[in-house]
Design an enzyme around this catalytic site. Structure first.
Site, PDB file in Angstrom:
ATOM      1  CG  HIS A  60      31.553  36.390  25.292  1.00  0.00           C
ATOM      2  ND1 HIS A  60      31.574  36.846  26.591  1.00  0.00           N
ATOM      3  CD2 HIS A  60      31.580  37.504  24.517  1.00  0.00           C
ATOM      4  CE1 HIS A  60      31.602  38.170  26.597  1.00  0.00           C
ATOM      5  NE2 HIS A  60      31.609  38.588  25.358  1.00  0.00           N
ATOM      6  CG  ASP A  76      31.840  34.844  29.320  1.00  0.00           C
ATOM      7  OD1 ASP A  76      32.563  34.376  28.418  1.00  0.00           O
ATOM      8  OD2 ASP A  76      31.165  35.884  29.183  1.00  0.00           O
ATOM      9  CB  SER A 132      33.292  41.468  25.858  1.00  0.00           C
ATOM     10  OG  SER A 132      31.924  41.777  25.837  1.00  0.00           O
TER      11      SER A 132
END
EC number: 3.4.21.-
Length: 488
Positions: free
Chosen positions: A229, A259, A337
């Site tokens: 993402h 992901d 992230s």
């Protein structure tokens, strides 16, 4: 009476006076006699009884409460220049020593000394504001007292260690013993990278920053793992290493269901890499460290513990997810992230993925990363290029009853709907963003088919060149057309 007899009587009288005076002096508590008795060591009790200790005294400035010679009661330590030792063995404050008298006392006797600087204390040197290096803080204070007496300016201690010390002195005992987090960061940080993504402005045709994230190096020749993402297609991906070197990266593999993504740079030299630990061996309560670049602030470190090692995706409302996430209270913010979650050995046990709220964050286990890398390696060995994949550019959750109630509580204008897919983040510069999708939209239909789970969206993206999406936004019903991006 004869003269000789009188002289004899006077002599006896004088002797009697001297004898009486001697007896009086021997019996009287004169200072020198009391001092002599005070120099007899008092024995320590066989067992300490705290109830027999006197009330805690109020110590003068510079003094402190310390255990007495026997370790039973608290006493005020002597400061520099005060008497120490004696019958009760009064100690000096830390950093001072009790100076012994020149004469040796018989066994069993206690001597009275004076507290002074502990000369030659290793590592006790300090640098004064006058540029001089003093052997100890005590020595600097001694010099300052002399300076004040002659009206000179006293020096201020400005640095622990010698004045010429560059600051690379060895850490103290407590820092060395307890700063295990710093040791982990020192080992791991060189392999953590900052990702800056750019998109081309339709107005100026210039590349402008659109988003950022983190990643970590898994091969010396420049393979980097991050979250899927974090990436968007048709963008420039710039990787910055810890030393400041910057490289442009290309996407090698991406798996939106997991992901996970793999990107590649072409470095000039071999890079430091991180090894994957076994997340299956992780235990709840273990210390973990999260590294990344939240809000584009590089080399940011947070630490915490593992709350649970297997938080199922279904518990998070991800009905089509078969991943058991690692839950931790280490703070993972936007931009973190893709960064590594490591154990105290410096091994990667997860990749930072999702923050729900402060103290509740989730990471994809390293065992999943290992399988992702193994699949990529196998394709390379067989000479198979990865299949073309389509990318929409949004993060979503199925609209469960609990999520629906929470969203309506936070936003009274939230759509009145019983099912659908909740869009909680649209990646800037992606196909979803270009089509007009926004955060907190609810997708209820794609190409005329009802949508209730994220699997419905993923399958629609996989099977169709373009998507006709019905979206609820507040009280509005919007019809959007999206062309998914193709990723090799």
């Amino acid at each position: 009476m004869s003269r000789s007899k009188m002289s004899s009587q006077r002599l006896w009288a004088v002797r009697a006076q001297f004898l009486l005076l001697w007896l009086l002096l021997w019996a009287a508590p004169v200072p020198w006699a009391e001092a002599r008795r005070s120099r007899v060591s008092l024995p320590c009790p066989d067992a300490c009884d705290p109830t027999r200790c006197p009330p805690l005294p109020s110590c003068s400035a510079g003094s402190a409460l310390v255990p007495d010679r026997c370790g039973c009661c608290q006493v005020c330590a002597a400061v520099e220049g005060q008497e120490c030792g004696g019958a009760r063995g009064r100690p000096c404050v830390p950093g001072l020593r009790c100076g012994a008298p020149f004469s040796r006392e018989p066994s069993g006797r206690a001597w009275l000394g004076t507290c002074g600087c502990a000369e030659g204390a290793e590592g006790a040197a300090v640098c004064g504001s006058d540029g001089r290096t003093y052997p100890s803080l005590c020595a600097l204070r001694k010099e300052n007292r002399a300076a004040r007496q002659r009206g000179a300016l006293p020096a201020v201690p400005v640095q622990k260690g010698a004045c010429g010390d560059s600051g690379t002195t060895r850490a103290g005992r407590l820092r060395t013993k307890y700063n295990f987090i710093a040791a982990v960061v020192e080992k791991v940080a060189p392999s953590v990278v900052h990702l800056q993504l750019f998109r081309r402005s339709p107005l100026t045709n210039q590349e402008i920053p659109s988003s950022s994230g983190s990643g970590f190096i898994v091969s010396e020749d420049g393979l980097i793992v991050t979250n899927a993402h974090v990436l968007t297609n048709q963008q420039k991906i710039q990787v910055e290493l810890q030393n400041g070197a910057q490289y442009e990266a290309t996407v090698k593999d991406i798996d939106h269901k997991l992901d996970l993504a793999l990107i590649k740079i072409e470095p000039d030299t071999d890079l430091p890499v991180l090894l994957l630990g076994r997340s299956s061996d992780l235990r709840a309560g273990e210390f973990v460290v999260a590294l990344g670049s939240p809000f584009s602030l590089q080399n940011t470190v947070t630490a915490g513990i593992v709350s649970t090692t297997q938080r199922g995706g279904k518990e998070l409302g991800l009905k089509d997810s078969d991943i058991d996430y690692i839950q931790t209270d280490a703070i993972i913010n936007h931009g973190n992230s893709g960064g590594p979650l490591v154990n105290l050995d410096g091994d990667v046990i997860g990749i930072n993925t999702l923050k729900v709220t402060a103290g509740i964050s989730f990471a994809i286990p390293s065992d999943r990363i290992r399988q992702f890398l193994a699949d990529y390696h196998e394709r390379q060995l067989k000479g198979k290029a990865p299949l073309q994949k389509k990318y929409l550019g949004l993060r979503m959750l199925p609209l469960t009853l609990n999520l629906l109630q929470e969203m309506k509580r936070q936003d009274p204008d939230f759509p009145d709907v019983s099912s659908g897919v909740f869009v909680y983040e649209v990646i800037q510069g992606s196909a979803a963003a270009s089509s007009g999708l926004r955060d907190h939209d609810v997708i209820v239909s794609i190409n005329g088919q009802p949508v209730t789970t994220t699997t419905d969206v993923i399958e629609a993206v996989k099977d169709n060149a373009f998507l006709s999406i019905i979206v609820l936004r507040g009280s509005q019903t919007l019809f959007l057309t999206v062309t998914p991006e193709i990723i090799n």
